[in-house]
Design an enzyme around this catalytic site. Sequence first.
Site, PDB file in Angstrom:
ATOM      1  N   THR A   1       0.830  -1.186   0.000  1.00  0.00           N
ATOM      2  CA  THR A   1       0.000   0.000   0.000  1.00  0.00           C
ATOM      3  C   THR A   1       0.874   1.248   0.000  1.00  0.00           C
ATOM      4  O   THR A   1       1.978   1.231   0.535  1.00  0.00           O
ATOM      5  CB  THR A   1      -0.832  -0.057   1.291  1.00  0.00           C
ATOM      6  OG1 THR A   1      -1.704  -1.170   1.187  1.00  0.00           O
ATOM      7  CG2 THR A   1      -1.600   1.199   1.568  1.00  0.00           C
TER       8      THR A   1
ATOM      9  N   ARG B   1     -14.058  -7.570  -0.171  1.00  0.00           N
ATOM     10  CA  ARG B   1     -13.385  -7.239   1.099  1.00  0.00           C
ATOM     11  C   ARG B   1     -12.904  -5.772   1.090  1.00  0.00           C
ATOM     12  O   ARG B   1     -12.329  -5.297   0.136  1.00  0.00           O
ATOM     13  CB  ARG B   1     -12.188  -8.169   1.290  1.00  0.00           C
ATOM     14  CG  ARG B   1     -11.363  -7.897   2.567  1.00  0.00           C
ATOM     15  CD  ARG B   1     -10.125  -7.071   2.278  1.00  0.00           C
ATOM     16  NE  ARG B   1      -9.248  -6.983   3.437  1.00  0.00           N
ATOM     17  CZ  ARG B   1      -8.175  -6.182   3.504  1.00  0.00           C
ATOM     18  NH1 ARG B   1      -7.857  -5.419   2.484  1.00  0.00           N
ATOM     19  NH2 ARG B   1      -7.445  -6.136   4.579  1.00  0.00           N
ATOM     20  N   ILE B   2     -13.186  -5.080   2.165  1.00  0.00           N
ATOM     21  CA  ILE B   2     -12.713  -3.707   2.308  1.00  0.00           C
ATOM     22  C   ILE B   2     -11.730  -3.673   3.476  1.00  0.00           C
ATOM     23  O   ILE B   2     -12.017  -4.206   4.556  1.00  0.00           O
ATOM     24  CB  ILE B   2     -13.904  -2.748   2.530  1.00  0.00           C
ATOM     25  CG1 ILE B   2     -14.712  -2.661   1.215  1.00  0.00           C
ATOM     26  CG2 ILE B   2     -13.436  -1.368   2.970  1.00  0.00           C
ATOM     27  CD1 ILE B   2     -16.029  -1.943   1.330  1.00  0.00           C
ATOM     28  N   GLY B   3     -10.583  -3.082   3.241  1.00  0.00           N
ATOM     29  CA  GLY B   3      -9.558  -3.021   4.288  1.00  0.00           C
ATOM     30  C   GLY B   3      -9.578  -1.705   5.035  1.00  0.00           C
ATOM     31  O   GLY B   3     -10.583  -0.974   5.053  1.00  0.00           O
ATOM     32  N   ASP B   4      -8.457  -1.387   5.652  1.00  0.00           N
ATOM     33  CA  ASP B   4      -8.367  -0.176   6.474  1.00  0.00           C
ATOM     34  C   ASP B   4      -8.142   1.094   5.664  1.00  0.00           C
ATOM     35  O   ASP B   4      -8.458   2.198   6.127  1.00  0.00           O
ATOM     36  CB  ASP B   4      -7.182  -0.313   7.442  1.00  0.00           C
ATOM     37  CG  ASP B   4      -5.873  -0.509   6.669  1.00  0.00           C
ATOM     38  OD1 ASP B   4      -5.781  -1.512   5.931  1.00  0.00           O
ATOM     39  OD2 ASP B   4      -4.973   0.347   6.772  1.00  0.00           O
TER      40      ASP B   4
ATOM     41  N   GLY C   1      -0.350  -2.253   6.442  1.00  0.00           N
ATOM     42  CA  GLY C   1      -0.198  -3.543   7.121  1.00  0.00           C
ATOM     43  C   GLY C   1      -1.491  -4.327   7.003  1.00  0.00           C
ATOM     44  O   GLY C   1      -2.245  -4.145   6.045  1.00  0.00           O
TER      45      GLY C   1
HETATM   46  N1  ASP Z   1      -3.578  -2.262   4.720  1.00  0.00           N
HETATM   47  C1  ASP Z   1      -3.781  -2.846   3.421  1.00  0.00           C
HETATM   48  C2  ASP Z   1      -5.021  -3.715   3.472  1.00  0.00           C
HETATM   49  O1  ASP Z   1      -5.203  -4.444   4.420  1.00  0.00           O
HETATM   50  C3  ASP Z   1      -2.630  -3.644   2.926  1.00  0.00           C
HETATM   51  C4  ASP Z   1      -1.268  -3.006   3.047  1.00  0.00           C
HETATM   52  O2  ASP Z   1      -1.091  -2.050   3.782  1.00  0.00           O
HETATM   53  O3  ASP Z   1      -0.324  -3.474   2.384  1.00  0.00           O
HETATM   54  O4  ASP Z   1      -5.779  -3.688   2.538  1.00  0.00           O
END
Ligand code: ASP
Length: 319
Positions: A188, A216-219, A239
């Site tokens: 990211t 899926r939705i991340g942070d 992360g």
């Molecule tokens: N935080 C991102 C996610 O979980 C992945 C990443 O930071 O590499 O979608």
Amino acid sequence: MGWAIALHGGAGDISPSLMPPHILEAREECLRKCLHIGVSALKAKATALDVVELVVREMENHPLFNAGKGSVLTTDGTVEMEASIMDGNTKNCGAVSGLSTVASAISLARHVMEKTPHIYLAFDGAEAFAREQGIETVDASYFVTPENIERLRKAKEAKKVQIDYNTPIHKNTPVETAASNGDSQLGTVGCVAVDCHGNLAAGTSTGGLVNKMVGRIGDTPVIGAGNYANSYCAVSATGKGESIIRATVARDVAALMEYKGLSLKDAADYVIEKCVPKGDAGLVAVSATGEVTMSFNTSGMFRACATEDGYSEIGMFAS
Ligand code: ASP
């Protein structure tokens, strides 16, 4: 007091033994170039918001990072990009998820912030809004590169949804196809900045996790988790999204400064060390007074920063 900028290209199990020197150099060069772009814009008196968008866009165009062009694939082999941006002074923010054809997720997030009464658009609605606004789009196949297909194959073989699945890259692998040997050490992207007027902004953009479920939705697009800015600080996290959301990482850094009077560094270190499982997260942050910090509990984080008083750092591994 003065301008400051920090950016990251992802945190995870990033180890020098898994990356031959020429790949390391290419990533370092990219971090340097993006930092230079941001610093030049700040010196030219650009606003923090413009700088953050500019730098994240540049990183989205680089296939060595997991955003825009380099976005990783879902378990179905599709791309679902997401991003968010936030202006510290006004607390205005914009977020997008589930993009499959938008060239720059961060720019679409800014359009959501500035051109709609809403904060967060996703999937078909976000794609339609991009077209309506004349935002650059490309064919979805543009993102489905052989490198990303191979990366997905390796993740499935290992039965992992990954930020931390590593296969050594062959020493002769060309930089542009580093991913084809299973290199998952891309991440990211994010940028935080404070400009010469003390305005803060944060932006984060991602393809998410390799082999993630469709939908899926991340942070990254979740304001307060992967991205946050107020009048105290601007924070961009990276992360494992699920861990970052549980800990409301970015907002907690700001809250520790606001409610407990902690310094930027102490607040960031507290959240990374005490609130997120080890190995799961990192962040970059700047404060209104021009401090900068880059904190992570993974083995590495691609990162760079600079401040008006001449301090500058580019790093990949723990020191
Ligand atoms: N935080 C991102 C996610 O979980 C992945 C990443 O930071 O590499 O979608």
